[in-house]
Design a protein around this motif. Structure first.
Motif, PDB file in Angstrom:
ATOM      1  N   PHE A 172      13.226  -1.272  -7.103  1.00  0.00           N
ATOM      2  CA  PHE A 172      12.965  -0.613  -5.827  1.00  0.00           C
ATOM      3  C   PHE A 172      11.509  -0.178  -5.786  1.00  0.00           C
ATOM      4  O   PHE A 172      10.792  -0.229  -6.793  1.00  0.00           O
ATOM      5  CB  PHE A 172      13.884   0.602  -5.645  1.00  0.00           C
ATOM      6  CG  PHE A 172      13.798   1.610  -6.747  1.00  0.00           C
ATOM      7  CD1 PHE A 172      12.823   2.611  -6.738  1.00  0.00           C
ATOM      8  CD2 PHE A 172      14.671   1.556  -7.829  1.00  0.00           C
ATOM      9  CE1 PHE A 172      12.736   3.543  -7.767  1.00  0.00           C
ATOM     10  CE2 PHE A 172      14.590   2.479  -8.869  1.00  0.00           C
ATOM     11  CZ  PHE A 172      13.621   3.473  -8.830  1.00  0.00           C
ATOM     12  N   VAL A 173      11.069   0.241  -4.610  1.00  0.00           N
ATOM     13  CA  VAL A 173       9.735   0.810  -4.460  1.00  0.00           C
ATOM     14  C   VAL A 173       9.853   2.173  -3.793  1.00  0.00           C
ATOM     15  O   VAL A 173      10.604   2.346  -2.826  1.00  0.00           O
ATOM     16  CB  VAL A 173       8.811  -0.122  -3.640  1.00  0.00           C
ATOM     17  CG1 VAL A 173       9.361  -0.390  -2.241  1.00  0.00           C
ATOM     18  CG2 VAL A 173       7.407   0.460  -3.555  1.00  0.00           C
ATOM     19  N   ASP A 174       9.140   3.143  -4.332  1.00  0.00           N
ATOM     20  CA  ASP A 174       9.017   4.464  -3.731  1.00  0.00           C
ATOM     21  C   ASP A 174       7.624   4.604  -3.142  1.00  0.00           C
ATOM     22  O   ASP A 174       6.640   4.123  -3.720  1.00  0.00           O
ATOM     23  CB  ASP A 174       9.226   5.572  -4.770  1.00  0.00           C
ATOM     24  CG  ASP A 174      10.671   5.713  -5.195  1.00  0.00           C
ATOM     25  OD1 ASP A 174      11.568   5.413  -4.374  1.00  0.00           O
ATOM     26  OD2 ASP A 174      10.919   6.117  -6.349  1.00  0.00           O
ATOM     27  N   SER A 175       7.537   5.283  -1.991  1.00  0.00           N
ATOM     28  CA  SER A 175       6.223   5.594  -1.455  1.00  0.00           C
ATOM     29  C   SER A 175       5.607   6.721  -2.271  1.00  0.00           C
ATOM     30  O   SER A 175       6.299   7.446  -2.985  1.00  0.00           O
ATOM     31  CB  SER A 175       6.327   5.982   0.019  1.00  0.00           C
ATOM     32  OG  SER A 175       7.112   7.161   0.175  1.00  0.00           O
ATOM     33  N   ASP A 176       4.314   6.881  -2.152  1.00  0.00           N
ATOM     34  CA  ASP A 176       3.605   7.838  -2.990  1.00  0.00           C
ATOM     35  C   ASP A 176       3.360   9.167  -2.278  1.00  0.00           C
ATOM     36  O   ASP A 176       4.149  10.101  -2.403  1.00  0.00           O
ATOM     37  CB  ASP A 176       2.276   7.224  -3.447  1.00  0.00           C
ATOM     38  CG  ASP A 176       1.583   8.060  -4.508  1.00  0.00           C
ATOM     39  OD1 ASP A 176       2.191   9.030  -4.996  1.00  0.00           O
ATOM     40  OD2 ASP A 176       0.437   7.735  -4.849  1.00  0.00           O
ATOM     41  N   ASN A 212      20.573   8.041   2.060  1.00  0.00           N
ATOM     42  CA  ASN A 212      20.103   9.420   2.244  1.00  0.00           C
ATOM     43  C   ASN A 212      18.802   9.403   3.050  1.00  0.00           C
ATOM     44  O   ASN A 212      18.430   8.368   3.614  1.00  0.00           O
ATOM     45  CB  ASN A 212      19.917  10.125   0.890  1.00  0.00           C
ATOM     46  CG  ASN A 212      18.956   9.398  -0.027  1.00  0.00           C
ATOM     47  OD1 ASN A 212      17.959   8.818   0.416  1.00  0.00           O
ATOM     48  ND2 ASN A 212      19.241   9.420  -1.331  1.00  0.00           N
ATOM     49  N   GLU A 213      18.118  10.524   3.080  1.00  0.00           N
ATOM     50  CA  GLU A 213      16.956  10.669   3.961  1.00  0.00           C
ATOM     51  C   GLU A 213      15.746   9.853   3.531  1.00  0.00           C
ATOM     52  O   GLU A 213      14.771   9.743   4.289  1.00  0.00           O
ATOM     53  CB  GLU A 213      16.581  12.149   4.072  1.00  0.00           C
ATOM     54  CG  GLU A 213      17.625  12.999   4.771  1.00  0.00           C
ATOM     55  CD  GLU A 213      17.204  14.455   4.890  1.00  0.00           C
ATOM     56  OE1 GLU A 213      16.271  14.857   4.156  1.00  0.00           O
ATOM     57  OE2 GLU A 213      17.780  15.175   5.722  1.00  0.00           O
ATOM     58  N   THR A 214      15.757   9.255   2.339  1.00  0.00           N
ATOM     59  CA  THR A 214      14.631   8.426   1.906  1.00  0.00           C
ATOM     60  C   THR A 214      14.670   7.031   2.528  1.00  0.00           C
ATOM     61  O   THR A 214      13.712   6.266   2.393  1.00  0.00           O
ATOM     62  CB  THR A 214      14.605   8.278   0.368  1.00  0.00           C
ATOM     63  OG1 THR A 214      15.770   7.531  -0.063  1.00  0.00           O
ATOM     64  CG2 THR A 214      14.586   9.634  -0.320  1.00  0.00           C
ATOM     65  N   LEU A 254       0.826  -1.198   0.000  1.00  0.00           N
ATOM     66  CA  LEU A 254       0.000   0.000   0.000  1.00  0.00           C
ATOM     67  C   LEU A 254       0.866   1.256   0.000  1.00  0.00           C
ATOM     68  O   LEU A 254       1.913   1.305   0.641  1.00  0.00           O
ATOM     69  CB  LEU A 254      -0.920   0.016   1.213  1.00  0.00           C
ATOM     70  CG  LEU A 254      -1.851  -1.188   1.386  1.00  0.00           C
ATOM     71  CD1 LEU A 254      -2.842  -0.938   2.520  1.00  0.00           C
ATOM     72  CD2 LEU A 254      -2.575  -1.532   0.094  1.00  0.00           C
ATOM     73  N   ASN A 255       0.414   2.252  -0.742  1.00  0.00           N
ATOM     74  CA  ASN A 255       1.069   3.556  -0.904  1.00  0.00           C
ATOM     75  C   ASN A 255       2.337   3.475  -1.755  1.00  0.00           C
ATOM     76  O   ASN A 255       3.241   4.297  -1.637  1.00  0.00           O
ATOM     77  CB  ASN A 255       1.388   4.214   0.448  1.00  0.00           C
ATOM     78  CG  ASN A 255       1.638   5.716   0.312  1.00  0.00           C
ATOM     79  OD1 ASN A 255       0.966   6.411  -0.455  1.00  0.00           O
ATOM     80  ND2 ASN A 255       2.611   6.231   1.045  1.00  0.00           N
ATOM     81  N   GLU A 256       2.409   2.481  -2.648  1.00  0.00           N
ATOM     82  CA  GLU A 256       3.534   2.421  -3.581  1.00  0.00           C
ATOM     83  C   GLU A 256       3.257   3.367  -4.745  1.00  0.00           C
ATOM     84  O   GLU A 256       2.129   3.460  -5.235  1.00  0.00           O
ATOM     85  CB  GLU A 256       3.756   0.995  -4.083  1.00  0.00           C
ATOM     86  CG  GLU A 256       2.552   0.368  -4.749  1.00  0.00           C
ATOM     87  CD  GLU A 256       2.782  -1.077  -5.160  1.00  0.00           C
ATOM     88  OE1 GLU A 256       1.847  -1.695  -5.701  1.00  0.00           O
ATOM     89  OE2 GLU A 256       3.902  -1.597  -4.952  1.00  0.00           O
ATOM     90  N   ALA A 257       4.286   4.097  -5.165  1.00  0.00           N
ATOM     91  CA  ALA A 257       4.122   5.079  -6.233  1.00  0.00           C
ATOM     92  C   ALA A 257       3.855   4.408  -7.570  1.00  0.00           C
ATOM     93  O   ALA A 257       3.096   4.921  -8.398  1.00  0.00           O
ATOM     94  CB  ALA A 257       5.364   5.969  -6.321  1.00  0.00           C
ATOM     95  N   VAL A 258       4.475   3.259  -7.806  1.00  0.00           N
ATOM     96  CA  VAL A 258       4.289   2.508  -9.045  1.00  0.00           C
ATOM     97  C   VAL A 258       3.690   1.160  -8.694  1.00  0.00           C
ATOM     98  O   VAL A 258       4.282   0.388  -7.928  1.00  0.00           O
ATOM     99  CB  VAL A 258       5.621   2.318  -9.797  1.00  0.00           C
ATOM    100  CG1 VAL A 258       5.415   1.481 -11.057  1.00  0.00           C
ATOM    101  CG2 VAL A 258       6.238   3.663 -10.145  1.00  0.00           C
ATOM    102  N   ALA A 262      12.831  12.625   4.529  1.00  0.00           N
ATOM    103  CA  ALA A 262      12.398  12.953   3.166  1.00  0.00           C
ATOM    104  C   ALA A 262      10.875  12.878   3.051  1.00  0.00           C
ATOM    105  O   ALA A 262      10.190  12.313   3.912  1.00  0.00           O
ATOM    106  CB  ALA A 262      13.047  12.012   2.163  1.00  0.00           C
ATOM    107  N   ASP A 263      10.342  13.426   1.975  1.00  0.00           N
ATOM    108  CA  ASP A 263       8.905  13.371   1.734  1.00  0.00           C
ATOM    109  C   ASP A 263       8.456  11.969   1.340  1.00  0.00           C
ATOM    110  O   ASP A 263       7.345  11.555   1.646  1.00  0.00           O
ATOM    111  CB  ASP A 263       8.502  14.361   0.632  1.00  0.00           C
ATOM    112  CG  ASP A 263       8.670  15.808   1.065  1.00  0.00           C
ATOM    113  OD1 ASP A 263       8.594  16.081   2.287  1.00  0.00           O
ATOM    114  OD2 ASP A 263       8.890  16.663   0.184  1.00  0.00           O
ATOM    115  N   GLU A 264       9.317  11.235   0.633  1.00  0.00           N
ATOM    116  CA  GLU A 264       9.008   9.874   0.222  1.00  0.00           C
ATOM    117  C   GLU A 264      10.083   8.911   0.718  1.00  0.00           C
ATOM    118  O   GLU A 264      11.201   9.317   1.034  1.00  0.00           O
ATOM    119  CB  GLU A 264       8.906   9.754  -1.310  1.00  0.00           C
ATOM    120  CG  GLU A 264       7.706  10.446  -1.924  1.00  0.00           C
ATOM    121  CD  GLU A 264       7.955  11.930  -2.159  1.00  0.00           C
ATOM    122  OE1 GLU A 264       9.132  12.280  -2.386  1.00  0.00           O
ATOM    123  OE2 GLU A 264       6.999  12.726  -2.104  1.00  0.00           O
ATOM    124  N   THR A 265       9.708   7.644   0.761  1.00  0.00           N
ATOM    125  CA  THR A 265      10.612   6.578   1.181  1.00  0.00           C
ATOM    126  C   THR A 265      10.978   5.717  -0.021  1.00  0.00           C
ATOM    127  O   THR A 265      10.140   5.470  -0.890  1.00  0.00           O
ATOM    128  CB  THR A 265       9.942   5.690   2.250  1.00  0.00           C
ATOM    129  OG1 THR A 265       9.683   6.476   3.419  1.00  0.00           O
ATOM    130  CG2 THR A 265      10.817   4.503   2.624  1.00  0.00           C
TER     131      THR A 265
END
Length: 208
Positions: free
Chosen positions: A64-68, A95-97, A40-44, A159-162
């Motif tokens: 990889f997975v980025d949060s949305d 980094n901060e992600t 849940l909350n994956e950007a892609v 960061a804003d996203e993970t």
């Protein structure tokens, strides 16, 4: 959703991680039921399940997975049978992600962010680890026999996203689901009573 975004991580990005020998095997991905994994909350869509790679692929940064919409990610991980999970490893960016805190839940199928208010079976503060050198042991009393694992990334390092590159699980497969065992046992037995009304091909034929 979790509200664990406010704790401080001053100096965490500079914390030294020892280059320890590879003594753990994170090979439980072979027992994950990937068709039923949800993130849940994956950007892609579909990218989240790709972080459960073999240990030999943990340095592959192309998957990889980025949060949305915020820093949180929720991984729902079903297994193909009952397993014992003894530890895990998480690889992110340097980094901060990078994930900073996770909550882990046992046998809570189809969890949503609304369900995360319950008490987790274990919470872990993570180090920034881009090489998978840190092992996080799980409580033996909590994760000794399970069929489903949920991992909630509550926060990152600011960061804003993970971003997550790899989640490795170590442990052992215990046994198949009992229903599957029962079906396999039934199908393997030749039960004559199941065929008592059947007439063998060689009987009752008229030969001309």
């Amino acid at each position: 959703m979790c509200d664990s975004h406010g704790h401080s991580h001053d100096g965490c990005s500079h914390e030294a991680i020892p280059d320890i020998p590879d003594v753990y095997r994170y090979d439980m991905c072979s027992h994950i039921d990937f068709d039923k994994v949800t993130v849940l909350n994956e950007a892609v869509e579909g990218s989240g399940k790709k972080v459960f790679k073999s240990m030999e692929q943990k340095d592959d940064k192309t998957k990889f997975v980025d949060s949305d919409c915020d820093a949180e990610l929720l991984f729902n991980i079903p297994f193909s049978g009952h397993v014992r999970i003894t530890g895990l490893s998480i690889v992110g960016e340097d980094n901060e992600t990078h994930p900073a805190k996770i909550k882990i839940f046992k046998d809570k199928e189809a969890m949503s962010f609304d369900d995360c208010s319950i008490v987790a079976d274990q919470e872990i503060d993570l180090k920034m680890d881009s090489r998978g050198l840190v092992d996080y042991p799980l409580k033996a009393s909590k994760f000794g026999n399970l069929s489903h694992l949920s991992i909630l990334v509550c926060a990152n390092f600011g960061a804003d996203e993970t971003r997550v590159h790899y989640i490795g699980l170590r442990g052992e497969f215990q046994h198949e689901f009992r229903q599957r065992i029962a079906i396999a046992t039934y199908e393997s037995r030749a039960q004559m009573k199941d065929h008592k009304n059947a007439i063998p091909d060689a009987v009752g034929r008229t030969l001309f």
